[in-house]
Design a protein around this motif. Sequence first.
Motif, PDB file in Angstrom:
ATOM      1  N   ILE A  82       0.735  -0.969   0.403  1.00 41.99           N
ATOM      2  CA  ILE A  82      -0.355  -0.001  -0.178  1.00 41.99           C
ATOM      3  C   ILE A  82       0.993   0.893  -0.274  1.00 41.99           C
ATOM      4  N   ALA A  83       2.081   1.188   1.017  1.00 39.08           N
ATOM      5  CA  ALA A  83       2.330   2.625   1.027  1.00 39.08           C
ATOM      6  C   ALA A  83       3.700   2.694  -0.802  1.00 39.08           C
ATOM      7  N   ARG A  84       3.601   2.031  -1.498  1.00 39.18           N
ATOM      8  CA  ARG A  84       4.620   1.790  -2.637  1.00 39.18           C
ATOM      9  C   ARG A  84       3.176   2.704  -3.240  1.00 39.18           C
ATOM     10  N   VAL A  85       1.287   2.069  -3.262  1.00 45.31           N
ATOM     11  CA  VAL A  85       1.178   3.035  -4.483  1.00 45.31           C
ATOM     12  C   VAL A  85       0.766   4.610  -3.906  1.00 45.31           C
ATOM     13  N   VAL A  86       0.295   5.289  -2.569  1.00 44.49           N
ATOM     14  CA  VAL A  86       0.310   6.085  -2.482  1.00 44.49           C
ATOM     15  C   VAL A  86       1.318   6.378  -0.970  1.00 44.49           C
ATOM     16  N   LYS A  87       2.378   6.674  -0.956  1.00 44.14           N
ATOM     17  CA  LYS A  87       3.537   7.146  -0.224  1.00 44.14           C
ATOM     18  C   LYS A  87       3.043   7.913   0.980  1.00 44.14           C
ATOM     19  N   GLY A  88       2.543   8.551   1.072  1.00 40.66           N
ATOM     20  CA  GLY A  88       2.189   9.485   2.069  1.00 40.66           C
ATOM     21  C   GLY A  88       2.038  10.998   1.883  1.00 40.66           C
ATOM     22  N   ASP A  89       2.542  11.358   1.238  1.00 41.26           N
ATOM     23  CA  ASP A  89       3.237  12.755   0.792  1.00 41.26           C
ATOM     24  C   ASP A  89       1.917  13.501  -0.326  1.00 41.26           C
ATOM     25  N   THR A 145     -17.093  31.552 -12.268  1.00 44.48           N
ATOM     26  CA  THR A 145     -16.080  31.682 -11.554  1.00 44.48           C
ATOM     27  C   THR A 145     -15.951  29.979 -10.847  1.00 44.48           C
ATOM     28  N   LEU A 146     -15.033  29.241 -11.457  1.00 46.68           N
ATOM     29  CA  LEU A 146     -14.956  27.942 -10.424  1.00 46.68           C
ATOM     30  C   LEU A 146     -12.986  28.707  -9.869  1.00 46.68           C
ATOM     31  N   PRO A 147     -12.784  27.657  -8.963  1.00 50.22           N
ATOM     32  CA  PRO A 147     -11.280  27.284  -8.275  1.00 50.22           C
ATOM     33  C   PRO A 147     -10.733  26.216  -8.763  1.00 50.22           C
ATOM     34  N   ASP A 148      -9.111  26.702  -9.534  1.00 52.39           N
ATOM     35  CA  ASP A 148      -7.915  25.933 -10.220  1.00 52.39           C
ATOM     36  C   ASP A 148      -7.462  24.518  -9.113  1.00 52.39           C
ATOM     37  N   ILE A 149      -7.570  23.799  -8.729  1.00 49.57           N
ATOM     38  CA  ILE A 149      -7.105  23.043  -7.572  1.00 49.57           C
ATOM     39  C   ILE A 149      -6.368  21.883  -8.510  1.00 49.57           C
ATOM     40  N   LEU A 150      -5.103  21.910  -8.071  1.00 47.24           N
ATOM     41  CA  LEU A 150      -4.050  20.900  -8.482  1.00 47.24           C
ATOM     42  C   LEU A 150      -3.158  19.931  -7.961  1.00 47.24           C
ATOM     43  N   CYS A 151      -3.725  18.924  -7.725  1.00 50.48           N
ATOM     44  CA  CYS A 151      -3.154  17.982  -6.383  1.00 50.48           C
ATOM     45  C   CYS A 151      -2.280  17.367  -7.081  1.00 50.48           C
ATOM     46  N   MET A 152      -1.550  16.632  -5.952  1.00 50.11           N
ATOM     47  CA  MET A 152       0.224  16.093  -6.267  1.00 50.11           C
ATOM     48  C   MET A 152       0.088  15.061  -5.382  1.00 50.11           C
ATOM     49  N   PHE A 153       0.212  13.897  -4.716  1.00 43.97           N
ATOM     50  CA  PHE A 153       1.384  12.842  -4.371  1.00 43.97           C
ATOM     51  C   PHE A 153       1.431  11.435  -4.851  1.00 43.97           C
ATOM     52  N   SER A 154       3.130  11.471  -3.789  1.00 41.31           N
ATOM     53  CA  SER A 154       4.342  10.269  -4.945  1.00 41.31           C
ATOM     54  C   SER A 154       3.432   9.326  -4.963  1.00 41.31           C
ATOM     55  N   SER A 155       4.198   8.203  -5.776  1.00 44.45           N
ATOM     56  CA  SER A 155       3.256   6.818  -5.552  1.00 44.45           C
ATOM     57  C   SER A 155       4.470   5.577  -6.718  1.00 44.45           C
ATOM     58  N   ASP A 156       5.332   5.204  -5.686  1.00 42.37           N
ATOM     59  CA  ASP A 156       5.862   4.202  -6.181  1.00 42.37           C
ATOM     60  C   ASP A 156       5.482   3.472  -7.673  1.00 42.37           C
ATOM     61  N   ASP A 157       4.364   2.789  -7.241  1.00 38.90           N
ATOM     62  CA  ASP A 157       3.891   2.317  -7.885  1.00 38.90           C
ATOM     63  C   ASP A 157       2.470   2.129  -8.792  1.00 38.90           C
ATOM     64  N   THR A 158       2.412   2.753  -9.691  1.00 40.20           N
ATOM     65  CA  THR A 158       1.274   3.675 -10.167  1.00 40.20           C
ATOM     66  C   THR A 158       0.217   2.366 -10.987  1.00 40.20           C
ATOM     67  N   HIS A 159       0.661   0.854 -10.918  1.00 40.31           N
ATOM     68  CA  HIS A 159       0.254   0.339 -11.698  1.00 40.31           C
ATOM     69  C   HIS A 159      -1.624  -0.286 -11.359  1.00 40.31           C
TER      70      HIS A 159
END
Lengths: 224, 618
Positions: B407-414, B450-464
Amino acid sequence: MFRNKLFVVLLIIPVFLSSCFEVIEEITMGKDGTGTMTLTVNFSQSRTRIAAIMLADSIHGYKVPSKQEIQQEMDKTVAQLNKMPGISNVGSTADFTNFVASIHFSFKDVADVNHLIRALLEQYKVKDTNIPTYNYNKDETRFTREYTYSNDVRTQFNQLTNRDKEIFSNAAYISILRFESTITSYSNKLARISKNQQAIIQRLAIPDLINGRTNISNQVQLSK
Amino acid sequence: MRQVLQLLILSLFTGSIGTAQDLANKIPEKALAVASIKSDQLFQLFPIAEFNNSALGQRLLGDFSKRTGGNYKSIEDAGINLSSTIYYYYQKTDSISYNCLLIPLSDARKLETLFNDTTRAKIKQQGGTKFLTTSGKNLIMWNNEMLYVVHGSVSSYFFNDSLTAARYGIRHLSYNDDYYDEPVIDSTTATEDATEVNVDTSAANIAIEAPEPEETVSDIPPPVEETAYTRAQKEQEARQDSIAATWMVAYALDILDKSNPSILNNPAYLRSVDKEALGSFWMEDFQRIYSSYLPYNYLKYTNMLKGYGSINARLYMDKEHMRITGEMALDEDKADAYRKIYNKKLNKKFLKYIKSDSLIGFMSYAFDTESYLKELPKIFSQTYGSFSEEIDLSGDLLSLMLDEKAIARVVKGDALILMTNLTARESTYTTYVYDENYERKDTVQTKMETLPDILCMFSSDDTHLIEKLLKYGISKHKVHFENNVYSLYHSTKNPFNLHVLIKDGIVFMGTSLTDIEQINAGTYKGNLNKQQKDLLLKNNMTMFFSPKNLHNKMPVTEIGNMSETAGKLLGNSGNVYLKSSGIKGNYISAELIADVPNNQENALKYFFSLFNDATKPQ
């Protein structure tokens, strides 16, 4: 879940600014005094905002009903209207993509609508301080809508928070009366008559209605 | 009570030259919460003469002059010495809880002139100490050095025990009782519950009158006929108030006249004290407070907050910032668990996607997913200690089912969530047009929204797994795929267009297709400033909000709809940051910082002006 809520919060900030809706009341009168009425509430202009609100459980301390709850409430109202004397062919539509809802029915006498509105207001526990009453005098072929403004409405409205008042700021009310005979005269100068002289329309801003700056009373004399 | 509040406001803004006296040594060692405000710092930020002339000051002085028949020109005239610190504390025993205020005095005679003649006649005196019971629940006591205001509430559980109730002459009422032969009980026999508070019993012999009714008001509704039951109930309440008043006087005299072990013996409290802070707050262990409220039959749940210790917070105000720092103590086990969870830094690659100069806000966090999943059962077993076997078992089952590493490989937590912009988007809506005979026809019109533009990002070592999910969406025609970008278009359920891109071990999700396409092409240009870089890299959790950038990006047409107050508030506010850097020692800490805009003199005046703007009638 938390992120989902955050999303909603972020979304509500700007979309809160664009909130408007329209209420349309249409009455079609037959010569014999029977007729049909359609009430439509159109939130389509605020649909992004409503869609966002419907993702949340509550807004400004009010519970947000689900689609099912809204539908159930409408079905309940339809069932209740069907039981009312003089009322028939009750039907409703709800469009959850554009957020438009309408209810329509036939009446034997337009005075039956007065009972109907009173019963509905009682059901939803709304103080019936100033509702319009309708009357049609068959012999004199005269249709009247009587409306007396009461300060209670303004008082109740003023008790709302500014945020809640804002919801009504761009709301519009449109009333259309259609007849089989031609109109010979009408008392409300804010209303407009159609080209074929068989319909009359009045548009107004709901805040004007709340503050008593306008009146929807009208006496329409039809040709015999 | 109103008088007490006025005194508090007055005391916060009064200053006079006097000997510094610190009243912390009067706070009992067993207090559960303590708050303090350094008035000398306060009036350095808001000079006394300025306060006297401010709207609030004028109103307060006018009100005092009217009430007392005096003529107050300055708040210094109240006799309160505030080159020192004002304290509030809370203490609870089995029988009563006390909310107390300790205010240093420079001239007690001036204070007495604040009372009108009727009130002054009720003042009682014992030695050098004078006191006044303003109702059954409030007591004001003072000597030459300090003013002590106490609000006491009797614990509802205390008199539930019939033996205890009988001891104090309290009857448990029932409708079947006969109320006409009430036993006459002398309230002076009441004694303080000696297990928690050390009380001077001689003081308890002071006769206390039953509470007097509040001032009469002309628009009181007509009286309702009193039944024997309600009369008896009122008598019981009056008796409880009388007992409470006796306890309060004894308690207060003990605080004023004696030197008892004080809160200064508590190291956790001392940690909350900082001479630079304008205000401070400290609260005893969560667990202790929580269990002190639990009746005995609920004791099995007492481990609920085990491991969470005391809380402290400090408020700082200067020319550039308002800062609140807070800490919560953790026991060894909890600290160890959180240390592992917090052992994670934000992915540095995120930083090149931040445009500091135009950003409206962001939120970031960095937790170690693997440690979190592994520690979760432990945290639960501490909390629900009394069900330890069941919790152990479910913890093991959870570990068996979850592959923490996978799980930690898919969602590293940051993760980093940016609110980058407000964009006007064309949207359609249904409305009606009416022909010349007012027949209604449906029509579709467009408007800008008018709508807000949101950009999210998270780290993943395994994106399969994520890619599989998106591909499933494509097969179900819910997701559109083009040039590496997966797009979900808005619907009734989803008011946003959402675009997903997986690149360099980062999963990007954004509402702006341009942003996502630029990230894909490598042409996205960030401009992170140093302050925000430090904020993000040195902390495990951050939040940032720029009211000014939000205000600047709002389209004029929509500001027109918005209330003027809200627009002014946003335009005049400085940036706000929240950060938590994880565990230090055995404390978990967080800090809130609000920048003071350049046109404001200092943080206090800034908040006064914001408050004025927000409360100004429209």
